[in-house]
Design a protein around this motif. Structure first.
Motif, PDB file in Angstrom:
ATOM      1  N   MET A  97       0.853  -1.172   0.000  1.00 54.68           N
ATOM      2  CA  MET A  97       0.000   0.000   0.000  1.00 54.68           C
ATOM      3  C   MET A  97       0.896   1.232   0.000  1.00 54.68           C
ATOM      4  N   VAL A  98       0.508   2.209  -0.810  1.00 55.58           N
ATOM      5  CA  VAL A  98       1.241   3.462  -0.894  1.00 55.58           C
ATOM      6  C   VAL A  98       0.343   4.568  -0.353  1.00 55.58           C
ATOM      7  N   VAL A  99       0.887   5.392   0.523  1.00 55.58           N
ATOM      8  CA  VAL A  99       0.126   6.510   1.081  1.00 55.58           C
ATOM      9  C   VAL A  99       0.797   7.803   0.645  1.00 55.58           C
ATOM     10  N   GLU A 100       0.015   8.727   0.116  1.00 51.44           N
ATOM     11  CA  GLU A 100       0.537  10.031  -0.302  1.00 51.44           C
ATOM     12  C   GLU A 100      -0.339  11.111   0.314  1.00 51.44           C
ATOM     13  N   VAL A 101       0.266  12.179   0.767  1.00 52.39           N
ATOM     14  CA  VAL A 101      -0.472  13.340   1.259  1.00 52.39           C
ATOM     15  C   VAL A 101      -0.398  14.395   0.168  1.00 52.39           C
ATOM     16  N   LYS A 102      -1.557  14.871  -0.259  1.00 51.94           N
ATOM     17  CA  LYS A 102      -1.623  15.850  -1.336  1.00 51.94           C
ATOM     18  C   LYS A 102      -2.396  17.073  -0.878  1.00 51.94           C
ATOM     19  N   LYS A 103      -2.048  18.225  -1.413  1.00 52.06           N
ATOM     20  CA  LYS A 103      -2.794  19.461  -1.154  1.00 52.06           C
ATOM     21  C   LYS A 103      -3.843  19.641  -2.237  1.00 52.06           C
ATOM     22  N   ILE A 104      -4.962  20.214  -1.846  1.00 49.03           N
ATOM     23  CA  ILE A 104      -6.022  20.563  -2.790  1.00 49.03           C
ATOM     24  C   ILE A 104      -5.804  22.023  -3.164  1.00 49.03           C
ATOM     25  N   ASP A 105      -5.729  22.306  -4.477  1.00 46.11           N
ATOM     26  CA  ASP A 105      -5.466  23.689  -4.882  1.00 46.11           C
ATOM     27  C   ASP A 105      -6.728  24.544  -4.761  1.00 46.11           C
ATOM     28  N   SER A 106      -6.595  25.816  -5.072  1.00 48.05           N
ATOM     29  CA  SER A 106      -7.696  26.762  -4.889  1.00 48.05           C
ATOM     30  C   SER A 106      -8.902  26.462  -5.773  1.00 48.05           C
ATOM     31  N   GLN A 107      -8.716  25.649  -6.803  1.00 50.18           N
ATOM     32  CA  GLN A 107      -9.820  25.268  -7.678  1.00 50.18           C
ATOM     33  C   GLN A 107     -10.341  23.865  -7.358  1.00 50.18           C
ATOM     34  N   GLY A 108      -9.897  23.292  -6.233  1.00 50.37           N
ATOM     35  CA  GLY A 108     -10.393  22.000  -5.788  1.00 50.37           C
ATOM     36  C   GLY A 108      -9.742  20.802  -6.458  1.00 50.37           C
ATOM     37  N   ARG A 109      -8.593  20.987  -7.075  1.00 46.61           N
ATOM     38  CA  ARG A 109      -7.927  19.902  -7.797  1.00 46.61           C
ATOM     39  C   ARG A 109      -6.890  19.204  -6.926  1.00 46.61           C
ATOM     40  N   ILE A 110      -6.744  17.911  -7.185  1.00 40.47           N
ATOM     41  CA  ILE A 110      -5.693  17.095  -6.585  1.00 40.47           C
ATOM     42  C   ILE A 110      -4.927  16.470  -7.746  1.00 40.47           C
ATOM     43  N   VAL A 111      -3.614  16.541  -7.721  1.00 43.12           N
ATOM     44  CA  VAL A 111      -2.819  15.943  -8.786  1.00 43.12           C
ATOM     45  C   VAL A 111      -2.373  14.559  -8.332  1.00 43.12           C
ATOM     46  N   LEU A 112      -2.765  13.540  -9.111  1.00 41.25           N
ATOM     47  CA  LEU A 112      -2.342  12.178  -8.820  1.00 41.25           C
ATOM     48  C   LEU A 112      -1.019  11.909  -9.538  1.00 41.25           C
ATOM     49  N   PRO A 113      -0.137  11.126  -8.923  1.00 35.87           N
ATOM     50  CA  PRO A 113       1.140  10.820  -9.570  1.00 35.87           C
ATOM     51  C   PRO A 113       0.933  10.190 -10.946  1.00 35.87           C
ATOM     52  N   LYS A 114       1.837  10.481 -11.870  1.00 31.79           N
ATOM     53  CA  LYS A 114       1.746   9.989 -13.245  1.00 31.79           C
ATOM     54  C   LYS A 114       1.621   8.462 -13.286  1.00 31.79           C
ATOM     55  N   GLU A 115       2.380   7.781 -12.448  1.00 33.36           N
ATOM     56  CA  GLU A 115       2.358   6.318 -12.432  1.00 33.36           C
ATOM     57  C   GLU A 115       0.959   5.804 -12.063  1.00 33.36           C
ATOM     58  N   TRP A 116       0.299   6.494 -11.143  1.00 26.39           N
ATOM     59  CA  TRP A 116      -1.055   6.095 -10.737  1.00 26.39           C
ATOM     60  C   TRP A 116      -2.025   6.291 -11.900  1.00 26.39           C
ATOM     61  N   ARG A 117      -1.928   7.436 -12.581  1.00 29.73           N
ATOM     62  CA  ARG A 117      -2.821   7.712 -13.705  1.00 29.73           C
ATOM     63  C   ARG A 117      -2.630   6.687 -14.815  1.00 29.73           C
ATOM     64  N   GLU A 118      -1.373   6.333 -15.076  1.00 40.17           N
ATOM     65  CA  GLU A 118      -1.093   5.339 -16.114  1.00 40.17           C
ATOM     66  C   GLU A 118      -1.659   3.980 -15.731  1.00 40.17           C
ATOM     67  N   ARG A 119      -1.575   3.645 -14.454  1.00 45.33           N
ATOM     68  CA  ARG A 119      -2.050   2.338 -13.996  1.00 45.33           C
ATOM     69  C   ARG A 119      -3.570   2.268 -13.904  1.00 45.33           C
TER      70      ARG A 119
END
Length: 71
Positions: A1-23
């Motif tokens: 299991m991989v845990v990542e802490v991400k910030k939500i930008d002012s427009q409500g977006r979260i950026v997922l790591p490229k590897e996650w998006r590809e998978r």
């Protein structure tokens, strides 16, 4: 299991790591519970796993019904 802490930008977006998006793909399902939010990959169900012989009436609402059953 991989845990990542991400910030939500002012427009409500979260950026997922490229590897996650590809998978997992570029579409997700967001589920809000009382105490958390879950992000699940949106994948088309493999209907063939439910049938020995493919003879099915294809309805437009099948995907929605299957998603509701998962919850």
């Amino acid at each position: 299991m991989v845990v990542e802490v991400k910030k939500i930008d002012s427009q409500g977006r979260i950026v997922l790591p490229k590897e996650w998006r590809e998978r997992w793909g570029s579409e997700v399902i967001l589920i809000e519970f009382e105490d958390r939010i879950e992000i699940l990959p949106k994948r088309k169900p493999k209907l063939s796993q439910f049938f020995d012989i493919i003879e099915a009436e294809i309805r437009e609402d099948v995907e929605k019904e299957l998603l509701e059953e998962m919850l």
